[in-house]
Scaffold this active site. Structure first.
Site, PDB file in Angstrom:
ATOM      1  CB  CYS A   1      -0.820   2.457   3.883  1.00 43.27           C
ATOM      2  SG  CYS A   1      -2.386   1.858   3.261  1.00 43.27           S
ATOM      3  CG  ASP A   2       3.001   1.386   4.623  1.00 46.72           C
ATOM      4  OD1 ASP A   2       2.534   1.837   5.678  1.00 46.72           O
ATOM      5  OD2 ASP A   2       2.798   0.221   4.241  1.00 46.72           O
TER       6      ASP A   2
ATOM      7  CB  CYS B   1      -0.936  -0.011   1.205  1.00 42.74           C
ATOM      8  SG  CYS B   1      -2.016   1.449   1.275  1.00 42.74           S
TER       9      CYS B   1
END
Length: 313
Positions: free
Chosen positions: A136-137, A133
């Site tokens: 997300c990261d 992701c």
């Protein structure tokens, strides 16, 4: 007794809920263990949904969907469904909390999950530098170099996203051409800080107690290249989330193909009467939000007809 149980709260499940309730079914519950929205909420940018112009993230795009659906009477039960079975004309929905709900019809929209690429070190360092992701990261690698593995739409789109915040993106693909939209491929090729590493596969990701420190890549000639990166993002497809259809004897409630995708007809009907499947889990799914939403609408309309026939026969 529910008129319709919808399992999964992504675009397919939410659209099914809206059409089912607005279409006249009075007792409809959507079972989703977390907040509704689905996998698309992790996307950095939506630009190919009809009527949506300008840059918008997957999270912002999905935000108004639950409220719109609930306006027509859709209920959301935040619990995980572990299994669905059928006894006569009635479906049983087994939940993680030990309770069982019964329904006349079921629409399964549990989607799919990112697949692991299968190279050495991937599992050991997952969550410590290996991710599926970018939205997300990606923030953790601002100004740093990262590697992206894959050659489909998701891989290229996330590589473009990472290129905006990272100093460099190595895009690694096992073939010499990409399976993505032509305009996306063109954008990738024109992005100065994306380096294409084609005809190559990841051999090993390695690191220390702090996380990933590098990735070894082997090309089709057997040559190994070592790149020093703290982050590796894999986008190599998805596995179908079909476990809730597994029965106690190990068989599936309805027909599935070799890939585990649920076999449906053009109306999202499975091999079991009253059971419908929509979105990324069904046979030959395009894995696009607009397609999942269309699936959900079709499944709901069929569920309405099925329930009406059962109750009025």
């Amino acid at each position: 007794m529910l008129d319709c149980a919808i399992i999964g709260g992504g675009p397919a499940g939410l659209t099914a809920g809206m059409y089912a309730t607005r279409g006249g079914l009075e007792n409809v519950v959507m079972f989703e263990k977390g907040m509704p929205g689905g996998q698309i909420t992790q996307s950095s940018e939506i630009e190919n949904y009809p009527g949506v112009a300008g840059e918008i993230s997957g999270m912002d795009f999905m935000m108004p969907w639950p409220a719109q659906c609930q306006k027509f009477g859709l209920k959301h039960e935040m619990v995980e469904v572990t299994r669905v079975s059928k006894n006569g004309d009635i479906f049983k929905i087994y939940k993680e909390d030990g309770t069982i709900t019964e329904a006349y019809s079921v629409i399964v929209c549990t989607g799919s999950a990112p697949r692991r690429a299968g190279f050495a070190g991937e599992d050991e360092l997952f969550g410590r530098g290996v991710s599926t992701c970018a939205t997300c990261d990606g923030f953790f690698y601002r100004g740093k170099e990262v590697a992206v593995i894959g050659g489909g739409d998701t891989a290229l789109e996330e590589a473009l996203y990472l290129a905006k915040i990272c100093s460099k993106v190595y895009l690694i693909h096992r073939r010499d051409s990409f399976r993505s939209a032509p305009n996306t491929i063109e954008r990738v090729k024109k992005t100065a800080n994306i380096e294409l590493i084609l005809n190559s596969v990841p051999e090993e990701v390695y690191g220390d107690a702090m996380g990933v420190t590098g990735l070894r890549i082997k090309n089709s000639s057997g040559e190994v290249r070592d790149i020093q990166v703290p982050g590796v993002f894999t986008f190599v497809g998805n596995d179908v989330n079909n476990k809730i259809l597994l029965q106690e004897d190990g068989s599936f409630l309805c027909d599935v193909n070799k890939q585990g995708e649920v076999v449906v007809d053009i109306n999202m009907r499975t091999s079991v009467h009253g059971l419908f499947a929509a979105g990324d889990m069904r046979l030959s799914a395009p894995k696009q939000v607009v397609s999942a939403a269309g699936d959900g609408a079709v499944a709901a309309l069929q569920a309405i007809s099925y329930v009406d026939e059962k109750l009025n026969s």
